[in-house]
Design a protein around this motif. Structure first.
Motif, PDB file in Angstrom:
ATOM      1  N   PHE A   1      13.487   9.686  79.646  1.00  0.00           N
ATOM      2  CA  PHE A   1      14.149  10.678  80.499  1.00  0.00           C
ATOM      3  C   PHE A   1      13.468  10.740  81.862  1.00  0.00           C
ATOM      4  O   PHE A   1      14.113  10.958  82.889  1.00  0.00           O
ATOM      5  N   VAL A   2      12.156  10.575  81.865  1.00  0.00           N
ATOM      6  CA  VAL A   2      11.395  10.530  83.120  1.00  0.00           C
ATOM      7  C   VAL A   2      10.551   9.260  83.142  1.00  0.00           C
ATOM      8  O   VAL A   2      10.188   8.743  82.089  1.00  0.00           O
ATOM      9  N   PRO A   3      10.232   8.757  84.334  1.00  0.00           N
ATOM     10  CA  PRO A   3       9.467   7.494  84.410  1.00  0.00           C
ATOM     11  C   PRO A   3       7.958   7.702  84.237  1.00  0.00           C
ATOM     12  O   PRO A   3       7.158   7.261  85.057  1.00  0.00           O
ATOM     13  N   ASN A   4       7.584   8.415  83.178  1.00  0.00           N
ATOM     14  CA  ASN A   4       6.163   8.616  82.902  1.00  0.00           C
ATOM     15  C   ASN A   4       6.037   9.038  81.436  1.00  0.00           C
ATOM     16  O   ASN A   4       6.995   9.538  80.831  1.00  0.00           O
ATOM     17  N   ILE A   5       4.847   8.865  80.881  1.00  0.00           N
ATOM     18  CA  ILE A   5       4.564   9.263  79.500  1.00  0.00           C
ATOM     19  C   ILE A   5       3.334  10.160  79.558  1.00  0.00           C
ATOM     20  O   ILE A   5       2.345   9.798  80.221  1.00  0.00           O
ATOM     21  N   SER A   6       3.391  11.322  78.921  1.00  0.00           N
ATOM     22  CA  SER A   6       2.221  12.217  79.017  1.00  0.00           C
ATOM     23  C   SER A   6       1.558  12.359  77.658  1.00  0.00           C
ATOM     24  O   SER A   6       0.848  11.469  77.219  1.00  0.00           O
ATOM     25  N   PHE A   7       1.793  13.481  77.002  1.00  0.00           N
ATOM     26  CA  PHE A   7       1.190  13.716  75.689  1.00  0.00           C
ATOM     27  C   PHE A   7       2.257  14.337  74.793  1.00  0.00           C
ATOM     28  O   PHE A   7       3.322  14.719  75.274  1.00  0.00           O
ATOM     29  N   GLY A   8       1.933  14.467  73.524  1.00  0.00           N
ATOM     30  CA  GLY A   8       2.956  14.976  72.606  1.00  0.00           C
ATOM     31  C   GLY A   8       2.407  15.846  71.496  1.00  0.00           C
ATOM     32  O   GLY A   8       1.423  16.577  71.683  1.00  0.00           O
TER      33      GLY A   8
ATOM     34  N   ALA B   1      14.262  29.797  73.748  1.00  0.00           N
ATOM     35  CA  ALA B   1      14.933  28.574  74.205  1.00  0.00           C
ATOM     36  C   ALA B   1      15.091  28.561  75.718  1.00  0.00           C
ATOM     37  O   ALA B   1      15.580  29.538  76.301  1.00  0.00           O
ATOM     38  N   GLY B   2      14.664  27.474  76.321  1.00  0.00           N
ATOM     39  CA  GLY B   2      14.785  27.337  77.766  1.00  0.00           C
ATOM     40  C   GLY B   2      15.629  26.130  78.150  1.00  0.00           C
ATOM     41  O   GLY B   2      15.727  25.152  77.398  1.00  0.00           O
ATOM     42  N   ILE B   3      16.259  26.244  79.343  1.00  0.00           N
ATOM     43  CA  ILE B   3      16.994  25.106  79.913  1.00  0.00           C
ATOM     44  C   ILE B   3      16.314  24.754  81.229  1.00  0.00           C
ATOM     45  O   ILE B   3      16.135  25.635  82.076  1.00  0.00           O
ATOM     46  N   ALA B   4      15.969  23.476  81.407  1.00  0.00           N
ATOM     47  CA  ALA B   4      15.444  23.028  82.707  1.00  0.00           C
ATOM     48  C   ALA B   4      16.534  22.243  83.421  1.00  0.00           C
ATOM     49  O   ALA B   4      17.316  21.531  82.781  1.00  0.00           O
ATOM     50  N   ILE B   5      16.593  22.410  84.745  1.00  0.00           N
ATOM     51  CA  ILE B   5      17.544  21.596  85.519  1.00  0.00           C
ATOM     52  C   ILE B   5      16.829  20.911  86.686  1.00  0.00           C
ATOM     53  O   ILE B   5      15.999  21.508  87.374  1.00  0.00           O
ATOM     54  N   ASN B   6      17.193  19.668  86.880  1.00  0.00           N
ATOM     55  CA  ASN B   6      16.630  18.847  87.952  1.00  0.00           C
ATOM     56  C   ASN B   6      17.119  19.338  89.318  1.00  0.00           C
ATOM     57  O   ASN B   6      18.125  20.054  89.403  1.00  0.00           O
TER      58      ASN B   6
ATOM     59  N   ASN C   1      11.193  16.428  91.444  1.00  0.00           N
ATOM     60  CA  ASN C   1      11.812  15.577  90.426  1.00  0.00           C
ATOM     61  C   ASN C   1      10.799  15.407  89.298  1.00  0.00           C
ATOM     62  O   ASN C   1       9.647  15.039  89.553  1.00  0.00           O
ATOM     63  N   PRO C   2      11.205  15.689  88.059  1.00  0.00           N
ATOM     64  CA  PRO C   2      10.240  15.705  86.974  1.00  0.00           C
ATOM     65  C   PRO C   2       9.622  14.334  86.708  1.00  0.00           C
ATOM     66  O   PRO C   2      10.243  13.305  86.957  1.00  0.00           O
ATOM     67  N   GLY C   3       8.405  14.362  86.205  1.00  0.00           N
ATOM     68  CA  GLY C   3       7.724  13.125  85.837  1.00  0.00           C
ATOM     69  C   GLY C   3       6.277  13.089  86.287  1.00  0.00           C
ATOM     70  O   GLY C   3       5.457  12.419  85.670  1.00  0.00           O
ATOM     71  N   PHE C   4       5.977  13.808  87.338  1.00  0.00           N
ATOM     72  CA  PHE C   4       4.624  13.744  87.894  1.00  0.00           C
ATOM     73  C   PHE C   4       4.182  15.099  88.432  1.00  0.00           C
ATOM     74  O   PHE C   4       5.009  15.847  88.978  1.00  0.00           O
TER      75      PHE C   4
ATOM     76  N   ILE D   1      13.536  33.407  85.037  1.00  0.00           N
ATOM     77  CA  ILE D   1      13.585  32.235  85.923  1.00  0.00           C
ATOM     78  C   ILE D   1      12.164  31.693  86.075  1.00  0.00           C
ATOM     79  O   ILE D   1      11.257  32.391  86.530  1.00  0.00           O
ATOM     80  N   GLU D   2      12.006  30.436  85.672  1.00  0.00           N
ATOM     81  CA  GLU D   2      10.717  29.758  85.819  1.00  0.00           C
ATOM     82  C   GLU D   2      10.866  28.714  86.918  1.00  0.00           C
ATOM     83  O   GLU D   2      11.910  28.059  87.012  1.00  0.00           O
ATOM     84  N   VAL D   3       9.845  28.570  87.744  1.00  0.00           N
ATOM     85  CA  VAL D   3       9.901  27.571  88.806  1.00  0.00           C
ATOM     86  C   VAL D   3       8.767  26.576  88.587  1.00  0.00           C
ATOM     87  O   VAL D   3       7.604  26.969  88.398  1.00  0.00           O
ATOM     88  N   ASP D   4       9.130  25.293  88.579  1.00  0.00           N
ATOM     89  CA  ASP D   4       8.184  24.250  88.167  1.00  0.00           C
ATOM     90  C   ASP D   4       8.139  23.106  89.179  1.00  0.00           C
ATOM     91  O   ASP D   4       9.138  22.409  89.376  1.00  0.00           O
TER      92      ASP D   4
END
Ligand code: DX5
Ligand code: ZN
Length: 216
Positions: A40-47, A110-115, A139-142, A171-174
């Motif tokens: 979904f994003v061009p990065n891999i973090s942790f799980g 439950a949360g919804i994130a939008i790009n 843009n998510p990923g970094f 409303i959360e801002v990220d």
């Protein structure tokens, strides 16, 4: 006063205990956990195993941001690992309403994130089904990216929509939140501020959390 959610992505992964200690001694209410799948994003973090481990080191609310495809496959496992809030991306969910119901059936928020490019209209019909909307201001990923200024208007419009529908959705801002832009973000209507580098790269993260918390 906003809820402060430091993002673990910006912490030193060799010192996760230390990051949890900072959380425990601070006024931050939530720990933001960025899970990335490399699809979904061009990065891999942790799980899941990492979240399970740090669950033992802090009682704070675990705000898990799933930047992954097919999040429904893993919701139960994230709950078992210790998540309190599960946020999925609207863009990653073909059946977003069903995904939100699944998360709530697990007794999680439950949360919804939008790009940044995703319009608010795409989530309007499910707004009442979400406990939280995460407006991505990068843009998510970094971590460590610059705040996209048009997000401010988007936050205000979302706030209006929530009030118009008499909802209590947070409303959360990220992304790219700093001590400098946080007052405007809160003024626009943000309830939760995610802050990665601003907190964990600060000389005194606990003081930084305190300063962010004081914003009204
Ligand atoms: C980006 C993540 C963010 C990130 C924020 O994909 O969702 O949560 O950790 O980091 P900063 O605050 O450094 O922009
Ligand atoms: Zn995030």
């Amino acid at each position: 006063m906003p809820i402060i959610a430091p993002s673990l992505l910006a912490a030193d992964f060799l010192q996760l205990n230390n990051a949890c200690e900072i959380m425990n001694r601070s006024e931050a209410e939530w720990l933001h956990l960025d899970v990335m799948d490399g699809r979904f994003v061009p990065n891999i973090s942790f799980g899941i195993p990492v979240i399970q481990s740090i669950r033992k080191a802090t009682p704070k609310i675990f705000d898990v941001h799933l930047m992954i495809e097919e999040p429904e496959k893993y919701a139960q496992a994230f709950k078992e690992a210790g998540a309190n809030i599960l946020t999925v991306h609207a863009e990653a969910c073909r059946h977003l309403h069903r995904n939100l119901q699944q998360i709530k059936s697990l007794d999680l928020k439950a949360g919804i994130a939008i790009n940044p490019h995703t319009p608010l209209s795409s989530i309007e019909e499910v707004l009442a089904d979400a406990d939280l909307v995460c407006i991505m201001s990068v843009n998510p990923g970094f971590g460590g990216q610059k705040f996209i200024s048009s997000s401010l208007d988007k936050i205000s419009r979302l706030k209006e929509l929530i009030l118009k529908k008499s909802l209590t959705t947070l409303i959360e801002v990220d992304g790219g939140v700093t001590l400098e832009n946080a007052p405007q973000i809160v003024k626009a209507g943000a309830d939760v501020l995610v802050a990665g580098n601003t907190v964990f790269s600060a000389p005194d993260p606990i003081k930084m959390i305190h300063d962010l918390k004081k914003i009204s």
